[in-house]
Structures are given as structure tokens and as C-alpha cells.
Design an enzyme around this catalytic site. Structure first.
Site, PDB file in Angstrom:
ATOM      1  N   ASP A 108      -4.177  35.825  48.169  1.00 13.53           N
ATOM      2  CA  ASP A 108      -5.044  36.558  46.991  1.00 13.53           C
ATOM      3  C   ASP A 108      -4.618  36.035  45.849  1.00 13.53           C
ATOM      4  OD1 ASP A 108      -4.317  38.420  49.166  1.00 13.53           O
ATOM      5  OD2 ASP A 108      -3.064  39.806  48.111  1.00 13.53           O
ATOM      6  N   SER A 166       1.607  31.037  40.726  1.00 10.58           N
ATOM      7  CA  SER A 166       1.510  30.157  41.267  1.00 10.58           C
ATOM      8  C   SER A 166      -0.232  29.574  41.226  1.00 10.58           C
ATOM      9  CB  SER A 166       2.258  29.664  42.245  1.00 10.58           C
ATOM     10  OG  SER A 166       2.246  31.327  42.780  1.00 10.58           O
ATOM     11  N   HIS A 212      -2.690  30.764  53.104  1.00 14.99           N
ATOM     12  CA  HIS A 212      -2.529  30.724  54.458  1.00 14.99           C
ATOM     13  C   HIS A 212      -3.628  28.978  55.124  1.00 14.99           C
ATOM     14  CE1 HIS A 212      -0.418  34.561  55.821  1.00 14.99           C
ATOM     15  NE2 HIS A 212      -0.515  34.901  54.878  1.00 14.99           N
TER      16      HIS A 212
END
Length: 305
Positions: free
Chosen positions: A122, A265, A178
Site C-alpha cells: 500500500d 518507509s 509482498h
């Protein structure tokens, strides 16, 4: 006239098809640190150093940090229905911060088609069909230094001219990352460094924070895309990058790779030249100096061959 660094952060929301202004967590502190002389002095003496982030991470892992959870959910309008656990059962703010989501909360684009790559996290994304196109996006005149970023000149030559995706996660985002493609990942390689912010407020001053910060580089051997580099970058208050995958074991696109503990991050994904055609909307908005807000599992692009 305001300097570029003091301008608000705007992005294109992929689903809504509108330009929005980012609500920056800790904006006053960030702007003081990176835009004032005294703040920049504290940056070099204190803020970028790992012990400060470790201390803050320790505070966010204490039991009394749970009092921050509900106000954070309300202030940033998080969707608790997609959380895998109730917000009332977390034992610390850090545990809430790197929370898992319910199965299906992030649908994977074309799950049966390995020729389609997906976004690894995201966040707010920048997509460049050629990594050289990233020059000057954040800081005028600064090019993305691939060799310094990868810490390997030979590896940098293999990815030179290839596609790059920069996925910037804010503190309000889901903080697990991911795999964007199916393949077999090698062990992650740690490159130690500082812990500067990766907010545009900081990067407009110095793009080099992306390759001066602590980071981890994982090479994924994909039958469709060839070699793909998935790289996580630590930042201020993000001292921990945790890898949850098993090296040398095949993964599907969308499988969890790991998580960040507290803070903002970044994940950078690199493809070798000629291996992927990035989706047009991502590339066009990036060319217009706008990041694209989108979620993990949404389509990134398709194999070029």
C-alpha cells in the site's frame, strides 16, 4: 514564493481518479528538521542515527503505547473492518502498526496469470519505465544512483535502463510488503546505513537518502520477468525490516514478504530492461510529478515478452 520543499504533498488517488493532498503524520516536526538550519543540525547529530529509532521503537512496543491506537484510527479514518484482529486486542502500538489484514482485504490482480505483476505494498507509487527517467523527480538535478542503492556495481549494470517502482508507505498505511511477481527469492542482503526520513519533505532536499539509508535487497528469480530486485528501505523511526519469507522457496505474486515496524518507509522494485511494460496510468502520473496512491495487489504492469 514557497520553495519546492515547503509545498504540500499531493498525489493521484488511483481508485477515486482525483488529486488529493496528503495529511502528513508529524508534519511540523518533519518540516522543522529538514527545512530549518537548526533542524538540519539536529538531523545530522541525532535524528538519522539508529539508536534514536531503536528507542522510539521500544516506546511503541511498551504496553502503555496502546492508548495511542484508537485516536490514531479515528484521526486517520482507518477501516477496522479489514483488520485481521480487533483493535482492542493489540498489546502495543507497534503490534497494531504492523497488523495483518483479513484474507481478501487486498485482492490480487489476475491471480492465475503470472504475466501480470502487482504492487508490492500500500502507498504512494512512482513508476518509471526507464530508471533514468527518475532523474529530478524529488530533487532538481539529482539522478537515482543505482550502483550506490544496490551496493553492487555489477548488479546495477544488469538493471540499468530497466523499470523502477518506488512505493512510499506513510505511517497510516498497511505496513506489510509482498512479492510483486511469482518466482524464487534468494536471501535478503542487508546494506547498513542511516535512518533519514523518506517523506518528499526530506527527499526534495536530498534524493540520496534513498541510498544512504539502511536497506535490504532481495533478488527474485522469476520464470516470466527474469531477475527482479525487491528492496526495502528503513527510515527515521523504522529501525526494523523483518523478512517473513523462506529463501529459495517458490512464492506466488502477492505472497507476504515481510513487514516494517513503526514509521514511514519505502519499497523499491527493479526490473531488468525489456522485461515489463508498466501500466500507463502509473507512468503518466509519475511523468506529471504526481505519486499514485494505490494498494498492494493492484496491477503494476505486464510482462513485455
Amino acid at each position: 514564493m514557497p520553495s519546492p520543499s515547503s509545498e504540500p504533498i499531493r498525489y493521484f488517488h488511483r481508485e477515486k481518479r482525483v488529486v488529493e493532498t496528503e495529511t502528513v503524520y508529524g508534519e511540523d516536526w518533519l518540516r522543522w528538521t529538514y527545512e530549518s538550519a537548526l533542524g538540519r543540525a539536529s538531523l545530522h547529530a541525532l535524528v538519522r542515527r539508529a539508536w534514536l529509532s531503536r528507542y522510539y521503537g521500544w516506546r511503541m512496543s511498551r504496553g502503555d503505547s496502546v492508548r495511542r491506537i484508537l485516536p490514531f484510527i479515528v484521526d486517520y479514518q482507518l477501516n477496522v473492518d479489514e483488520f485481521a484482529k480487533s483493535p482492542f486486542v493489540f498489546k502495543s502500538f507497534n503490534e497494531f502498526f504492523y497488523r495483518a489484514l483479513k484474507e481478501g482485504a487486498r485482492p490480487i490482480a489476475a491471480p492465475a496469470d503470472d504475466r501480470v505483476a502487482v504492487l508490492p505494498a500500500d502507498g504512494r507509487h512512482l513508476a518509471f519505465q526507464n530508471v533514468d527517467g527518475a532523474a529530478g523527480f524529488y530533487a532538481k538535478g539529482q539522478r537515482f544512483d543505482l550502483a550506490s542503492f544496490l551496493g553492487d556495481a555489477e548488479l546495477a549494470r544488469a538493471f540499468a535502463g530497466g523499470a523502477m517502482l518506488i512505493s512510499r508507505l506513510c505511517p497510516v498505511d498497511y505496513h506489510r510488503f509482498h512479492f510483486p511477481v511469482a518466482g524464487t527469492p534468494a536471501a535478503a542482503r542487508l546494506i547498513n546505513g542511516w535512518l533519514y526520513s523518506v517523506s518528499p519533505i526530506a527527499l526534495r532536499r536530498n534524493l540520496g537518502y534513498l541510498w544512504e539509508n539502511k536497506r535490504m535487497v532481495t533478488l527474485v528469480d522469476s520464470p516470466v520477468f527474469g531477475r527482479v530486485a525487491v528492496c526495502e528501505i528503513g527510515a527515521t523511526m523504522v529501525g526494523t525490516i523483518f523478512q517473513s519469507y523462506v529463501p529459495d522457496r517458490a512464492v506466488k505474486k502477492g505472497d507476504e514478504k515481510g513487514l516494517f515496524r513503526f514509521g514511514g518507509s519505502c519499497v523499491v522494485t527493479l526490473f531488468e530492461p525489456g522485461r515489463i511494460t508498466l501500466d500507463r496510468d502509473l507512468v503518466e502520473q509519475s511523468a506529471n510529478q504526481l505519486e499514485v496512491y494505490a494498494r498492494m495487489g493492484e496491477r503494476l504492469g505486464v510482462a513485455a515478452r
